[in-house]
Design an enzyme around this catalytic site. Structure first.
Site, mmCIF file in Angstrom:
data_model
loop_
_atom_site.group_PDB
_atom_site.id
_atom_site.type_symbol
_atom_site.label_atom_id
_atom_site.label_comp_id
_atom_site.label_asym_id
_atom_site.label_seq_id
_atom_site.Cartn_x
_atom_site.Cartn_y
_atom_site.Cartn_z
ATOM 1 N N LYS A 168 0.862 -1.180 0.000
ATOM 2 C CA LYS A 168 0.000 0.000 0.000
ATOM 3 C C LYS A 168 0.894 1.224 0.000
ATOM 4 C CE LYS A 168 -2.066 2.138 3.465
ATOM 5 N NZ LYS A 168 -2.978 2.532 4.566
ATOM 6 N N GLN B 178 -11.623 9.311 11.141
ATOM 7 C CA GLN B 178 -11.467 7.926 11.572
ATOM 8 C C GLN B 178 -12.459 7.513 12.659
ATOM 9 O OE1 GLN B 178 -10.345 4.097 12.131
ATOM 10 N NE2 GLN B 178 -9.673 5.406 10.442
ATOM 11 N N ASP C 138 1.707 6.491 14.784
ATOM 12 C CA ASP C 138 2.200 5.592 13.745
ATOM 13 C C ASP C 138 3.456 6.147 13.094
ATOM 14 O OD1 ASP C 138 1.139 7.704 12.366
ATOM 15 O OD2 ASP C 138 -0.209 6.514 11.119
ATOM 16 N N ARG D 201 -10.069 -0.809 8.044
ATOM 17 C CA ARG D 201 -9.150 -1.774 8.650
ATOM 18 C C ARG D 201 -8.583 -1.253 9.965
ATOM 19 N NH1 ARG D 201 -4.038 0.627 9.673
ATOM 20 N NH2 ARG D 201 -2.692 0.690 7.834
ATOM 21 N N GLY E 189 -1.772 0.190 18.495
ATOM 22 C CA GLY E 189 -2.119 -0.116 17.102
ATOM 23 C C GLY E 189 -1.380 0.796 16.146
ATOM 24 N N GLY F 205 -3.410 6.469 17.319
ATOM 25 C CA GLY F 205 -2.917 7.631 16.603
ATOM 26 C C GLY F 205 -1.441 7.613 16.277
ATOM 27 N N LYS G 48 4.933 11.057 17.322
ATOM 28 C CA LYS G 48 3.528 11.105 17.708
ATOM 29 C C LYS G 48 3.348 10.513 19.115
ATOM 30 C CE LYS G 48 0.949 11.130 13.357
ATOM 31 N NZ LYS G 48 -0.115 10.433 12.598
#
Length: 323
Positions: free
Chosen positions: A67, A138, A223, A110, A294, A221, A227
């Site tokens: 991607k 989101q 990633d 996803r 995540g 958040g 951050k």
């Protein structure tokens, strides 16, 4: 090559479909059947954009792909979303490019799915109040996916934008749920059984002392390096779960506690995939605070794109082009 448009992708893959597909993929990662390859993520130096490429493959299906895309912060006045991405799938037998899938919707769904999977496996069974920090694009995916795995009754939300909160209110109330817009982040934490953070923040939004025993947190958040949504002390005091350990420690929410020496890799209890397949331990008690970091992995994107391609071919949909 099969080309799947943005609108068609939305028709082919539902929130529930994405949850099932990503859950299967996380388990394949834990077994070693599926693997993410190193991520490329760069500041473009043009249009204030951030561009990245995520790639991987699952030998058990099989599928292989990447991607590519990122964040273009000036898109909204142009009638486009700020996040733009596309997924390219390859035939695992020959390496020939086989499908191009628009991935804006699929990226959103996803991400919601991964958070919901963590909630399904790590939150208390009786969790019914959702708290969410960040009600941008989101947030609807997060809400719909969480509602698919837990019987929610109320949602508390915080966002610096009143417009975002009102748009999110409409989505919450369309599900028949009570909505409370909070002016303080602490108030969200004080009410929630399940907390989701989904912001671009680079400083802590939740403090350790605000979190009630038994809360599950999905930190979605962070990633990218820099951050941050959580106090490192909160991270260090929680039971830690992740999609991929290396990313959690370098670009995820765990990066700050790790850099400060407050946690080590050994303090990460388990991947969510290992909890799903039974090889890893999940929540230990109703009083434990669980945290899912995540970061987002390529395989999440590829598995939902692969599902869209399968369904399009079964139904004779999409556009086939010579390549």
């Amino acid at each position: 090559m099969l080309v799947i448009s943005e609108n068609l992708a939305q028709e082919l893959v539902s929130v529930e479909d994405a949850i099932a597909a990503v859950e299967t993929c996380f388990a394949a990662m834990a077994r070693g059947d599926a693997r993410n390859y190193p991520v490329v993520r760069e500041l473009v130096g043009y249009a204030d954009a951030v561009y990245g490429v995520k790639a991987g493959g699952d030998t058990s299906v099989p599928f292989l792909g990447l991607k590519a895309g990122g964040y273009w912060p000036n898109n909204l006045p142009k009638g486009l979303t700020n996040h733009q991405s596309s997924t390219l799938l390859f035939d695992p037998e020959t390496g020939r490019a086989s499908a191009l899938v628009s991935a804006n919707y699929l990226t959103g769904v996803r991400t919601g799915a991964s958070s919901a999977i963590a909630t399904k496996w790590l939150s208390r069974r009786d969790a019914s109040v959702l708290g969410i920090l960040g009600t941008g694009g989101q947030s609807a995916y997060q809400l719909l996916a969480t509602a698919a795995v837990r019987e929610l009754r109320r949602v508390h939300a915080w966002d610096p934008s009143a417009d975002n909160l009102e748009r999110f209110r409409a989505v919450v109330e369309s599900l028949g749920l009570e909505f409370v817009a909070e002016t303080e982040r602490r108030a969200v934490a004080a009410s929630a059984d399940i907390l989701i953070t989904v912001t671009p923040s680079q400083s802590p939004l939740l403090e350790k002392d605000w979190i009630r025993p038994g809360t599950h947190i999905s930190a979605m958040g962070a990633d990218t390096k820099g951050k941050q949504e959580l106090d490192p002390a909160l991270v260090a005091s929680s039971a830690l779960f992740y999609d991929e350990a290396a990313q959690a420690l370098t670009i995820g929410e765990c990066q700050h506690a790790f850099a400060e020496g407050m946690i080590a890799e050994a303090d990460l209890r388990a991947s969510i995939g290992s909890v799903i397949d039974g090889s890893g331990e999940g929540r230990r008690s109703d009083q434990e605070i669980t945290l899912f970091d995540g970061t987002g992995v390529a395989l999440q994107d590829l598995v939902v794109a692969h599902l869209a391609v399968q369904r399009a071919r079964e139904r004779g949909l999409g556009q086939t082009v010579d390549y």
